[in-house]
Design an enzyme around this catalytic site. Sequence first.
Site, PDB file in Angstrom:
ATOM      1  N   ARG A  88       0.816  -1.217   0.000  1.00  0.00           N
ATOM      2  CA  ARG A  88       0.000   0.000   0.000  1.00  0.00           C
ATOM      3  C   ARG A  88       0.847   1.264   0.000  1.00  0.00           C
ATOM      4  NH1 ARG A  88      -4.771  -2.535   2.628  1.00  0.00           N
ATOM      5  NH2 ARG A  88      -6.439  -1.010   2.591  1.00  0.00           N
ATOM      6  N   ARG A 127     -21.797  -3.749   3.405  1.00  0.00           N
ATOM      7  CA  ARG A 127     -21.063  -5.027   3.417  1.00  0.00           C
ATOM      8  C   ARG A 127     -21.200  -5.767   4.750  1.00  0.00           C
ATOM      9  NH1 ARG A 127     -14.730  -4.567   2.418  1.00  0.00           N
ATOM     10  NH2 ARG A 127     -14.849  -3.029   4.072  1.00  0.00           N
ATOM     11  N   ARG A 161     -17.759  -4.727   9.822  1.00  0.00           N
ATOM     12  CA  ARG A 161     -16.481  -4.182  10.293  1.00  0.00           C
ATOM     13  C   ARG A 161     -16.663  -2.828  10.978  1.00  0.00           C
ATOM     14  NH1 ARG A 161     -12.370  -4.893   5.290  1.00  0.00           N
ATOM     15  NH2 ARG A 161     -11.751  -2.829   6.004  1.00  0.00           N
ATOM     16  N   ARG A 172     -10.005   6.346   4.429  1.00  0.00           N
ATOM     17  CA  ARG A 172      -9.313   5.229   3.753  1.00  0.00           C
ATOM     18  C   ARG A 172      -9.108   5.548   2.278  1.00  0.00           C
ATOM     19  NH1 ARG A 172     -13.388   0.835   5.760  1.00  0.00           N
ATOM     20  NH2 ARG A 172     -12.494  -0.484   4.139  1.00  0.00           N
TER      21      ARG A 172
HETATM   22  P1  AP5 Z   1     -14.788  -6.118  -0.969  1.00  0.00           P
HETATM   23  O1  AP5 Z   1     -14.384  -7.232  -1.869  1.00  0.00           O
HETATM   24  O2  AP5 Z   1     -14.945  -6.431   0.483  1.00  0.00           O
HETATM   25  O3  AP5 Z   1     -13.812  -4.872  -1.185  1.00  0.00           O
HETATM   26  P2  AP5 Z   1     -12.274  -4.678  -0.853  1.00  0.00           P
HETATM   27  O4  AP5 Z   1     -11.641  -4.049  -2.036  1.00  0.00           O
HETATM   28  O5  AP5 Z   1     -11.679  -5.953  -0.327  1.00  0.00           O
HETATM   29  O6  AP5 Z   1     -12.420  -3.589   0.295  1.00  0.00           O
HETATM   30  P3  AP5 Z   1     -11.800  -3.450   1.726  1.00  0.00           P
HETATM   31  O7  AP5 Z   1     -12.646  -2.434   2.446  1.00  0.00           O
HETATM   32  O8  AP5 Z   1     -11.625  -4.764   2.409  1.00  0.00           O
HETATM   33  O9  AP5 Z   1     -10.440  -2.845   1.393  1.00  0.00           O
HETATM   34  P4  AP5 Z   1      -9.583  -2.004   2.262  1.00  0.00           P
HETATM   35  O10 AP5 Z   1      -8.408  -1.958   1.395  1.00  0.00           O
HETATM   36  O11 AP5 Z   1     -10.101  -0.695   2.719  1.00  0.00           O
HETATM   37  O12 AP5 Z   1      -9.512  -2.837   3.640  1.00  0.00           O
HETATM   38  P5  AP5 Z   1      -8.404  -3.781   4.269  1.00  0.00           P
HETATM   39  O13 AP5 Z   1      -9.079  -4.846   5.023  1.00  0.00           O
HETATM   40  O14 AP5 Z   1      -7.394  -4.163   3.253  1.00  0.00           O
HETATM   41  O15 AP5 Z   1     -16.139  -5.504  -1.537  1.00  0.00           O
HETATM   42  C1  AP5 Z   1     -16.870  -4.512  -0.817  1.00  0.00           C
HETATM   43  C2  AP5 Z   1     -18.385  -4.796  -0.915  1.00  0.00           C
HETATM   44  O16 AP5 Z   1     -18.812  -4.604  -2.259  1.00  0.00           O
HETATM   45  C3  AP5 Z   1     -18.764  -6.233  -0.564  1.00  0.00           C
HETATM   46  O17 AP5 Z   1     -19.977  -6.203   0.132  1.00  0.00           O
HETATM   47  C4  AP5 Z   1     -18.958  -6.944  -1.913  1.00  0.00           C
HETATM   48  O18 AP5 Z   1     -19.948  -7.957  -1.835  1.00  0.00           O
HETATM   49  C5  AP5 Z   1     -19.393  -5.783  -2.810  1.00  0.00           C
HETATM   50  N1  AP5 Z   1     -18.842  -5.916  -4.153  1.00  0.00           N
HETATM   51  C6  AP5 Z   1     -17.590  -6.322  -4.509  1.00  0.00           C
HETATM   52  N2  AP5 Z   1     -17.441  -6.316  -5.840  1.00  0.00           N
HETATM   53  C7  AP5 Z   1     -18.628  -5.834  -6.357  1.00  0.00           C
HETATM   54  C8  AP5 Z   1     -19.110  -5.597  -7.686  1.00  0.00           C
HETATM   55  N3  AP5 Z   1     -18.330  -5.813  -8.763  1.00  0.00           N
HETATM   56  N4  AP5 Z   1     -20.372  -5.115  -7.824  1.00  0.00           N
HETATM   57  C9  AP5 Z   1     -21.168  -4.888  -6.729  1.00  0.00           C
HETATM   58  N5  AP5 Z   1     -20.764  -5.128  -5.459  1.00  0.00           N
HETATM   59  C10 AP5 Z   1     -19.523  -5.592  -5.269  1.00  0.00           C
HETATM   60  O19 AP5 Z   1      -7.683  -2.776   5.288  1.00  0.00           O
HETATM   61  C11 AP5 Z   1      -8.335  -2.304   6.453  1.00  0.00           C
HETATM   62  C12 AP5 Z   1      -7.366  -1.439   7.252  1.00  0.00           C
HETATM   63  O20 AP5 Z   1      -6.227  -2.237   7.682  1.00  0.00           O
HETATM   64  C13 AP5 Z   1      -6.740  -0.269   6.496  1.00  0.00           C
HETATM   65  O21 AP5 Z   1      -7.585   0.874   6.516  1.00  0.00           O
HETATM   66  C14 AP5 Z   1      -5.426  -0.074   7.282  1.00  0.00           C
HETATM   67  O22 AP5 Z   1      -5.643   0.614   8.484  1.00  0.00           O
HETATM   68  C15 AP5 Z   1      -5.010  -1.494   7.613  1.00  0.00           C
HETATM   69  N6  AP5 Z   1      -4.131  -2.111   6.587  1.00  0.00           N
HETATM   70  C16 AP5 Z   1      -4.426  -3.206   5.828  1.00  0.00           C
HETATM   71  N7  AP5 Z   1      -3.405  -3.490   4.993  1.00  0.00           N
HETATM   72  C17 AP5 Z   1      -2.447  -2.556   5.223  1.00  0.00           C
HETATM   73  C18 AP5 Z   1      -1.169  -2.295   4.654  1.00  0.00           C
HETATM   74  N8  AP5 Z   1      -0.665  -3.081   3.655  1.00  0.00           N
HETATM   75  N9  AP5 Z   1      -0.467  -1.239   5.102  1.00  0.00           N
HETATM   76  C19 AP5 Z   1      -0.941  -0.459   6.097  1.00  0.00           C
HETATM   77  N10 AP5 Z   1      -2.152  -0.630   6.689  1.00  0.00           N
HETATM   78  C20 AP5 Z   1      -2.895  -1.679   6.250  1.00  0.00           C
END
Ligand code: AP5
Length: 214
Positions: A88, A127, A161, A172
Amino acid sequence: MNIILLGPPGAGKGTQANRLVEERGMVQLSTGDMLRAAVKAGTPVGLKAKAVMDRGELVSDEIVSELIDAELTAMDAGTGAIFDGYPRTRAQAERLDELLDKHGRKLDRVIELEVDEDALVDRITGRFTCANCGAGYHDRYNLPQVEGVCDRCGSTDFKRRPDDTEETVRTRMQEYRAKTAPILPYYEERGIVSRVDGMASIDEVADKIDALLS
Ligand code: AP5
């Protein structure tokens, strides 16, 4: 095959990673899931990460890179990895190169899910996931086939969440624009970036990704 799924919060990275796990037997390495597990278990990493995640900001590069290193160490060398939500930042992208080298892997493709940010707030605030197996759903776009019952494991227990509020989602997204989108040129130089329209249906996005990986 080792791939990165890149895109802002709610772009569908987790949804598509789940499909690839089911259909191709790859392993999903989601730093978000790893951090949430650490928070739940109350580990030192979880205690440090919780407040940062609740604000929608990024956890330190060192913490997430160590989590990825540990997962790669535990994985079978022949199993493909899907990096979901990692890297990221530029520092994480450079560290991932070192880790792939260390574990004898090479990066095959970076898939960017292109989305309309205005639609993402709706996606994220609707979600929910199965509390037992983690399968992902949405109030309108992706409901279980039988109401209240997980398609994958049959559980009737679901959860949402704490960082899926509109205010946190906006932070975010800002973090994505400021720190994550700028790493794309790092991979574009190598000619391994593909873009997929993440606003298409879940099945259509999956088909496009499948075609890219075939
Ligand atoms: P979904 O597939 O859940 O989306 P996503 O892209 O995985 O979204 P996230 O919110 O999980 O991503 P994020 O990057 O913010 O969170 P993360 O957990 O990595 O889809 C979303 C919804 O839409 C679902 O309900 C699905 O059914 C629907 N949907 C999907 N595709 C669709 C379509 N085509 N049409 C219609 N509906 C659809 O990170 C969380 C936190 O962790 C961050 O904010 C940060 O604090 C920390 N963190 C995580 N990784 C790092 C890192 N590498 N470095 C630093 N901090 C980090």
